[in-house]
Scaffold this active site. Structure first.
Site: not given
Ligand SMILES: Cc1cc2nc3c(=O)[nH]c(=O)nc-3n(C[C@H](O)[C@H](O)[C@H](O)COP(=O)(O)OP(=O)(O)OC[C@H]3O[C@@H](n4cnc5c(N)ncnc54)[C@H](O)[C@@H]3O)c2cc1C
Length: 603
Positions: A441
């Site tokens: 989220e």
């Molecule tokens: C168990 C689990 C359940 C989930 N459930 C759902 C679901 O039901 N539906 C759904 O759609 N998704 C779901 N997700 C996905 C989840 O919302 C994402 O993993 C999360 O939003 C982060 O995206 P990412 O993992 O691609 O990380 P990335 O976006 O690649 O981010 C990696 C790091 O970079 C940082 N970062 C990225 N951009 C910026 C910026 N502009 N400024 C500062 N820092 C930044 C982030 O804070 C993070 O620390 C789930 C994930 C998990 C692990």
């Protein structure tokens, strides 16, 4: 196995003595239905259901996890039966729209129940939890036909919802979405793409799953402006509105993960699945935000629920476990050693948990009142004010309560010593389960940018003012009260500093945009500590007032006062470090080139 007693006494304290819930409910259109008796009955029944039905499944759910067999996801044993009882008890419809089989009770009641669910079985709670957000998104943005087709089923719990945003190349940055939607001859769309990490994307609890999916239309502009929202049911509704023909959406794999094992985290394949546009083309992100805002508060409540249950069990253990004598002499001379709750450091850990959990509850129940007003206020100005304040507090609820939630569950393990690290006592599960709440989220980093960048600075600080004005008013009202000086004086100072820090970052950001990102997480944590300080000051004031009238349960109020003192003396000083780090600016963070960070070292 961990035990749990719903903190009903504390709910009552916050509702009756701090936030004046009786008056709040009396002003809502549902006033006749939310009498104090009804509220008590719902909370007591929720406490019973979560303790008797959900709690016993928490450990087995963690151990068994979910299985994917022949394309079907099987949830851990007992989950399906528990869901059937939940549906039979009418819980899914609690705050649903009455036009669609909902009971129409205030949103806040659902949030109180949600805390108990999260304390007893977070992984299970995520199945019905996502339905609530899906129903909200459809209620606000769906066509009448979509509402008729999906809302009744989501409200009565026969169908559940899911939220499909994330893709392998796109997490935080939704502008990178590749899933496509092309119009079909029948007036709908065919959705093609792969979504990952989809919570409750597939499972065996309900007859049908209503996926809300972000995808791009053929003529979509680049980036986030070109995203549309579609409702894509697992089974297409037939002429009678029941689950009919199977749609081309399936679960390709389940993720193996650190915690919440009982919840299915799915790779979802949409292979030309039939979907229907929700809202206007290219405006899907705004619609999805309706669901995400509900979900963000929900995740903050997950942090709260986990710290409460971890605290309860750490407390019981600390009263029982005998190790060493108290430094000032034996406390229980008839025993071979004193209980570890005699030791200051164990008390520090327990009080940290207690102060964050009870402080978090005040914040959540306050946010819940705002959510009720956003939903029901008949006066447009009142509704808009509630919306702005809730918008400000949402990233704090989500990120601050999950950051301190993780800390508090970790302290729970520490209180148990080595026994906390092994599985038997169940304390390590809370840490593993809590870890995800800081990520999904929107990570803490993203919530922090939302708070400082989008909410506070983009409004030139206006979004912050109504809340800091409230704090100012409270401090003024109690400044002459000597008994409150220990709270009011530091709170008033911090409240002024909050504004000063905002201004300082805003000024620097005019020269260099990186300043916002450099300050944001410290700013969010600072804001969280001050926000909880406001609620702890209110709790202290309510406790003083109650103690003056010689209540039966004076110990409860003395504990409130002492916990407020602990919060002010031992947790609030963390604002000093955050303020320093906010002021430190972006220079050291941005000085090095990416390639100079170290990975290029020759070995
Ligand atoms: C168990 C689990 C359940 C989930 N459930 C759902 C679901 O039901 N539906 C759904 O759609 N998704 C779901 N997700 C996905 C989840 O919302 C994402 O993993 C999360 O939003 C982060 O995206 P990412 O993992 O691609 O990380 P990335 O976006 O690649 O981010 C990696 C790091 O970079 C940082 N970062 C990225 N951009 C910026 C910026 N502009 N400024 C500062 N820092 C930044 C982030 O804070 C993070 O620390 C789930 C994930 C998990 C692990």
């Amino acid at each position: 196995m961990p035990s749990y007693q719903a903190p009903l006494r504390d709910f009552r304290f916050v509702m009756d003595e701090i936030l004046d819930y009786p008056r709040h409910y009396a002003q809502l259109p549902q006033a006749d239905e939310v009498t104090p008796d009804v509220v008590s009955a719902i909370l007591e029944e929720g406490a019973r259901f979560t303790r008797e039905v959900l709690l016993p499944l928490n450990r087995t759910g963690d151990e068994q996890g979910c299985r994917l067999e022949g394309g079907e996801v099987l949830t851990p044993s007992g989950f399906k039966e528990a869901y059937a009882q939940y549906v039979e008890g009418g819980w899914p419809s609690l705050s649903g729209d009455t036009a669609y089989h909902g009971q129409g009770l205030p949103t806040s009641l659902g949030m109180m129940l949600s805390e108990m669910v999260c304390s007893t079985n977070l992984a299970w709670g995520m199945y019905p939890g996502l339905s609530q957000g899906a129903a909200d998104a459809l209620r606000h943005h769906g066509s009448d036909e979509q509402k008729a087709q999906y809302l009744t089923k989501l409200n009565d719990g026969t169908w559940t919802g899911s939220m499909c945003l994330t893709e392998p190349q796109c997490g935080t940055d939704l502008g990178l979405i590749k899933t496509r939607a092309r119009p079909d001859e029948a007036g709908g769309y065919l959705i093609t793409g792969t979504k990952i990490f989809i919570s409750a994307g597939e499972h065996d609890l309900a007859e049908n799953i209503v996926h809300l999916v972000l995808a791009k239309l053929p003529d979509a502009p680049e980036g986030t402006k070109g995203i549309s929202l579609f409702v894509v049911p697992k089974y297409l509704p037939d002429a009678e509105g029941e689950a009919g023909e199977r749609n081309a959406v399936s679960c390709g794999a389940l993720e193996h993960k650190m915690g919440i094992h009982g919840n299915a985290t799915c790779v979802m394949n949409f292979d030309g699945a039939r979907g229907y546009l929700v809202g206007e083309p290219h405006k899907g992100l705004a619609c999805m935000f309706t669901m995400m805002n509900v979900a963000r508060i929900g995740v903050g409540i997950q942090g709260l629920g986990l710290m409460e249950v971890s605290f309860q069990n750490a407390l019981a253990y600390a009263r029982d476990r005998l190790q060493m004598r108290a430094l000032s002499g034996a406390r229980e001379a008839d025993k071979p050693a004193d209980p570890i709750i005699s030791h200051p450091d164990v008390r520090r850990m327990l009080l940290t948990q207690k102060a964050f959990a009870e402080g978090g509850r005040m914040l959540v129940l306050y946010a819940a009142q705002l959510a009720d007003s956003v939903e029901c206020a008949t006066d447009a100005a009142e509704r808009e004010a509630a919306e702005t304040e809730l918008g400000l507090l949402t990233p704090i609820v989500k990120a601050f309560l999950t950051e301190v939630g993780f800390e508090a569950t970790n302290e729970g393990v520490q209180v148990f010593g080595g026994h906390g690290y092994i599985r038997e006592w169940g304390m390590e599960q809370y840490v593993r389960d809590a870890r995800i709440t800081r990520l999904y989220e929107g990570t803490t980093g993203i919530q922090a940018l939302d708070l400082l960048g989008r909410k506070v600075l983009m409004s030139q600080g206006e979004a912050l003012k109504p809340f800091t004005k409230q704090i100012h008013k409270f401090c003024k009202a109690h400044e002459a009260n000597d008994a409150m000086a220990e709270f009011v004086m530091p709170l008033a100072k911090l409240n002024v500093e909050w504004g000063d820090l905002t201004m300082a970052v805003g000024m620097k950001a005019m020269q260099d945009r990186e300043e916002v990102g450099a300050a944001s997480v410290d700013y969010l944590m600072y804001s969280g500590y001050v926000t909880l300080a406001f609620f702890w000051a209110r709790a202290a004031q309510a406790a003083h007032q109650a103690l003056a009238s010689n209540p039966d349960d004076a110990a409860f109020y003395r504990a409130k006062l002492e916990t407020a003192r602990f919060y002010y003396q031992r947790l609030l000083p963390r604002t000093r470090a955050h303020a320093e780090m906010i002021r430190a600016g972006s220079e050291t963070l941005m000085a090095m080139q990416a390639e100079d960070f170290g990975l290029g070292f020759a070995i």
